[in-house]
Design a protein around this motif. Structure first.
Motif, PDB file in Angstrom:
ATOM      1  N   LYS A  62      -8.120   5.040  -2.875  1.00 57.48           N
ATOM      2  CA  LYS A  62      -9.249   4.228  -3.545  1.00 57.48           C
ATOM      3  C   LYS A  62     -10.359   5.322  -3.684  1.00 57.48           C
ATOM      4  CE  LYS A  62     -10.149   0.350  -3.349  1.00 57.48           C
ATOM      5  NZ  LYS A  62     -10.178  -0.698  -4.463  1.00 57.48           N
ATOM      6  N   ASP A  63     -10.518   6.333  -2.869  1.00 58.74           N
ATOM      7  CA  ASP A  63     -11.336   7.302  -2.997  1.00 58.74           C
ATOM      8  C   ASP A  63     -11.021   8.670  -2.265  1.00 58.74           C
ATOM      9  OD1 ASP A  63     -13.850   8.389  -3.865  1.00 58.74           O
ATOM     10  OD2 ASP A  63     -15.066   7.270  -2.687  1.00 58.74           O
TER      11      ASP A  63
ATOM     12  N   GLY B  46       0.731  -1.548   0.157  1.00 55.18           N
ATOM     13  CA  GLY B  46       0.028   0.171   0.061  1.00 55.18           C
ATOM     14  C   GLY B  46       0.703   1.208  -0.137  1.00 55.18           C
TER      15      GLY B  46
ATOM     16  N   LYS C  37      -5.863   2.535   0.183  1.00 56.79           N
ATOM     17  CA  LYS C  37      -5.469   0.986   0.078  1.00 56.79           C
ATOM     18  C   LYS C  37      -4.950   0.553   1.416  1.00 56.79           C
ATOM     19  CE  LYS C  37      -5.444   0.318  -4.798  1.00 56.79           C
ATOM     20  NZ  LYS C  37      -4.482  -0.200  -6.126  1.00 56.79           N
TER      21      LYS C  37
ATOM     22  N   ASN D 236      -8.163   3.792   6.088  1.00 58.74           N
ATOM     23  CA  ASN D 236      -7.817   2.673   5.112  1.00 58.74           C
ATOM     24  C   ASN D 236      -9.002   1.833   4.837  1.00 58.74           C
ATOM     25  OD1 ASN D 236      -8.255   1.223   7.509  1.00 58.74           O
ATOM     26  ND2 ASN D 236      -6.245   0.229   7.445  1.00 58.74           N
ATOM     27  N   GLU D 237      -8.622   1.007   3.956  1.00 58.35           N
ATOM     28  CA  GLU D 237     -10.012   0.308   3.369  1.00 58.35           C
ATOM     29  C   GLU D 237     -10.590  -0.655   4.629  1.00 58.35           C
ATOM     30  OE1 GLU D 237      -9.564  -1.560  -0.902  1.00 58.35           O
ATOM     31  OE2 GLU D 237      -7.430  -1.556   0.231  1.00 58.35           O
TER      32      GLU D 237
ATOM     33  N   GLN E 193      -1.839   5.104  -1.778  1.00 60.44           N
ATOM     34  CA  GLN E 193      -2.930   4.774  -3.088  1.00 60.44           C
ATOM     35  C   GLN E 193      -4.014   4.942  -2.684  1.00 60.44           C
ATOM     36  OE1 GLN E 193      -1.444   0.777  -4.288  1.00 60.44           O
ATOM     37  NE2 GLN E 193       0.784   1.440  -3.969  1.00 60.44           N
TER      38      GLN E 193
END
Length: 808
Positions: free
Chosen positions: A552-553, A468, A608, A571-572, A550
């Motif tokens: 994701k949104d 990540g 991520k 984080n996710e 990185q």
């Protein structure tokens, strides 16, 4: 009788030099491997046994439930110490508070060294039964004293007497803050297989308490100290554990102002010292696994390797049964009882084991440096230990009996009438036990090969796990020293002005760890009773760009943005745990007394998952926010710059801005690689021992091929006279061995799959066992078999038939 038996045994060995060499050599390798594994296992099982009170020392830990799991921590609140000492003094002989071990500077005159030390209460030396070379266990009763290891004393004082000399101690984070202490004791360096091996000096707890005036006001959720205990002799650990289980919770329940600090009904857990190393990993709040699983794996390998070597001996002895048949027949005819024949053959096997042991001991001495290198240990042969030699004697006898039991019973069963009439023939059924043993040998070897491949695949799989962020070119510098305060911006600008650094950021945690965990989060849709403890890291706005987040949104933090001071990047795992489908823009309320926070935060971005903890476990929820209190600085070296050129200039900047603090650094990829140290050592060990197991199996196969070629000399001669080609004869002589190996592959495949499937269950992030591992191993086993036996089979196929048929 014994002298006669050993004399005959020696004659038989010297008469058949080639087979004796293979027999003794194979057994020697097997014994050497078993002894190496035995020493390694003993080092693991004797971890912490250096302390006389090993079986009564415990670490006081806390078990609590969060994120749907039961977690265990060894960092405890200071308030618990007084509770244990006051209300549970009948259960404990000693309760010792300690700080974490960390590096300090020790100075004596112009001599200044960095050593790892720890503040402990005065009872610690007695509890740990340190071997005092000077002074006594009461050395820390003086509140301004220091207890040095022998090696630390040597570095500081050389050969002079250090007792009562003054040493200056300074924290690496504040080199200006020094304390003068007096050397009141010197203790023997602790061996490597001891938990406190790295601690080079101890200082009294009173000295720490005098510096930290917050101790008396610390809250129950301030978990920063270690607590060790020693229960009274004869006390039942289970009963003591049950008694103190709710010690912390009972106090908090009666303190109204403390109730909101309880995360999840904490329970006290007493972890015995015998579990600290071998059972170092907890699952659902129970010590579940750790290095013990590797002890089992390596131990099984050692047993199998010795068995392989013993199988070789059995095969050679029974294969030559026809040549010994006349001897057995004559002995029985002149009155020898079966028990005498059995003792004769056992004498031969014990003599072989004795000779093999002498060679194995030489192998062991030569191989120990390699073993220590592979296992990162300091194992030495205990030459002066009488128990070691008694074990060696027992090992020789056991190996001799194990290797000789089947040949002794088989050879002594021959009927003298048939033997002396010339009617005795071993026949086809006589070779069946040897074939079974060969199949067993290669089954074990193939299982070991498959296990080794899967262990390495799991290691590589975990190493290649997406982390990540970008590890390459990321330099991490600790900046706990107060001398860094107010200089971060200057450092950042100076570093970027070198042209060799693209970005600089700070954080309270290294990128390979999470140092801050908190609860107290609420969000829309949170189910009642849900308990959480998220990783909570304060970072600077440049953090994400520096480490290479990185997304994701959403977006990153904006430098200087007032609104982002109330923003979260999560984080996710956190987004999934909170149940947000579109988390960006959602509000999270965070209330924490410890962090002095009680406000709403907006989620501005989702990244991520970053692997910041164990690469084998699931990712925990983590939230990032802007804040101060940076402990680490991250420096991204430009991809176009040479690391060897950039580092000296980076070091120069630090020396210029913060000259009082030595420049120390590490690379993120190196720090991440350290997480695989244990598995890498075990992988190397299993590969090393598996290769030796294959060697032993091939050695036995080579000997059997040699015997078979010798036994079928006349048959081969006749076939050549009748027109058989060398290739036809090679195929004829090889097919039996290949068939046995194929049977071994068929048996070994499901066995290896079952064992490794169970082993992989210990990892949350793991590989799937694929079919190609078994196919490649099988092909490799067949090729190794053909290479091993081809020399003897081709030699027999190319032999002149005139020589083999001359007697006919």
């Amino acid at each position: 009788m014994f002298k006669n038996n050993f004399k005959i045994a020696w004659r038989n060995l010297t008469r058949n030099r080639a087979s004796s060499f293979i027999n003794i050599g194979g057994l020697a390798v097997g014994m050497a491997v078993s002894m190496m594994i035995g020493l390694w296992i003993w080092d693991e099982l004797s971890f912490n046994k250096y302390h006389q009170n090993y079986d009564r020392i415990v670490a006081v830990m806390q078990r609590e439930k969060f994120l749907g799991n039961i977690a265990v921590t060894d960092h405890m609140p200071y308030r618990l110490v007084n509770e244990l000492k006051t209300n549970y003094h009948n259960d404990f002989k000693h309760i010792v508070t300690a700080t974490e071990t960390r590096e300090y500077y020790l100075s004596q005159g112009e001599n200044k060294i960095a050593q790892t030390g720890q503040y402990v209460e005065a009872a610690a030396p007695e509890m740990l039964t340190l071997k005092m070379l000077r002074g006594s266990w009461s050395a820390l009763n003086d509140p301004r004293s220091v207890l040095l290891s022998a090696s630390a004393a040597k570095k500081l004082f050389g050969n002079t007497n250090p007792m009562d000399k003054t040493v200056k101690v300074s924290d690496t984070w504040d080199v200006h803050s020094t304390t003068d202490v007096k050397v009141t004791g010197i203790y023997e360096d602790l061996p490597q297989n001891v938990q406190f091996h790295d601690v080079q000096f101890f200082m009294p707890w009173e000295l720490y308490a005098a510096k930290d005036t917050r101790l008396s006001t610390m809250a129950w959720d301030d978990h920063r100290f270690l607590i060790y205990g020693e229960i009274w002799p004869g006390a039942d650990l289970n009963k003591v554990s049950a008694a103190v289980k709710d010690a912390e919770l009972n106090v908090i329940r009666h303190l109204d102002n403390m109730r909101d600090e309880v995360v999840a009904n904490p329970e006290i857990l007493l972890n015995p010292m015998k579990n600290w190393h071998l059972y170092s990993t907890f699952k659902d709040g129970v010590a579940d696994r750790g290095p013990i699983r590797f002890v089992w794996i390596v131990g099984i390998i050692g047993g199998f390797v010795l068995l392989l070597a013993c199988i070789n001996f059995m095969n050679f002895s029974t294969a030559r049964s026809e040549k010994r048949a006349t001897e057995v027949g004559i002995r029985k005819a002149i009155g020898s009882a079966r028990v005498q024949l059995v003792s004769q053959f056992f004498s031969e096997s014990i003599l072989v084991a004795l000779l093999a042991f002498m060679i194995a001991l030489l192998f062991l001495v030569l191989a120990l440096p390699t073993l220590n290198d592979l296992s990162a240990k300091q194992i030495a042969l205990p030459y002066t230990n009488i128990w070691f030699w008694l074990f060696c004697f027992s090992f020789i006898v056991f190996t001799g009996l194990l290797a000789g039991i089947y040949p002794a019973l088989y050879l002594s069963s021959f009927q003298p009438v048939k033997v002396l009439k010339g009617a005795f023939r071993a026949g086809r059924m006589a070779s069946l036990p040897r074939k079974v043993l060969v199949v067993m040998q290669f089954t074990i070897s193939i299982v070991l090969i498959i296990c080794t491949i899967i262990i390495y695949n799991q290691l590589i799989f975990s190493k290649d796990r997406p982390v990540g962020y970008t590890r390459d070119g990321l330099v991490i510098v600790p900046m706990q020293s107060i001398d860094y305060q107010g200089k971060q911006d200057v450092l950042r600008n100076e570093l970027k002005n070198t042209g060799l650094v693209t970005e600089v950021a700070e954080s309270e945690s290294p990128v390979t760890g999470i140092s801050s965990n908190n609860g107290g989060f609420n969000w829309q849709g949170k189910a009642p009773g849900v308990e959480e403890k998220f990783g909570t890291l304060t970072v600077t706005a440049e953090y994400g760009k520096t480490i290479g987040w990185q997304f994701k949104d959403g977006r990153n933090f904006y430098a200087g943005s007032v609104a982002d001071s109330s923003g979260f990047v999560i984080n996710e795992a956190a987004a999934k745990y909170m149940g947000f489908k579109n988390p960006v823009g959602e509000t999270i309320h965070w209330k924490s007394k410890w962090n002095n926070v009680d406000k709403d935060y907006k989620i501005i971005g989702v990244i991520k998952n970053m692997v910041m903890e164990s690469p084998y476990d699931a990712i925990r929820p983590v939230v990032f926010r802007l804040g101060g209190n940076p402990n680490w600085i991250f420096i991204r070296i430009s991809p176009q710059a040479s690391v060897s050129k950039a580092l000296p200039q980076i070091a120069g900047v630090f020396k210029k801005i913060v000259p009082s603090v030595p420049f120390t650094y590490s690379f993120a990829d190196e720090d991440y690689a350290k997480k695989f140290t244990t598995e890498e050592h075990i992988g190397k060990l299993t590969k090393f021992f598996s290769c030796l197991a294959i060697f032993i199996s091939c050695l036995g196969l080579f000997g059997m091929a040699m015997f078979m070629a010798e036994q079928r000399t006349k048959e081969i001669g006749l076939r050549k006279v009748l027109g058989a080609t060398a290739f036809t004869l090679w195929r004829l002589l090889s097919k039996d061995f290949v068939a046995l190996v194929i049977i071994s592959i068929i048996i070994a495949t499901p066995m290896a799959w079952y064992f490794m499937s169970k082993w992989l269950q210990g990892y949350q992030y793991r590989i799937q066992i694929t079919w190609w591992v078994f196919v490649l191993t099988g092909i490799g086993a067949v090729l190794i078999t053909l290479l091993t036996i081809s020399y003897q089979t081709i030699k027999a196929a190319l032999a002149n038939p005139v020589k083999s048929l001359r007697s006919e």
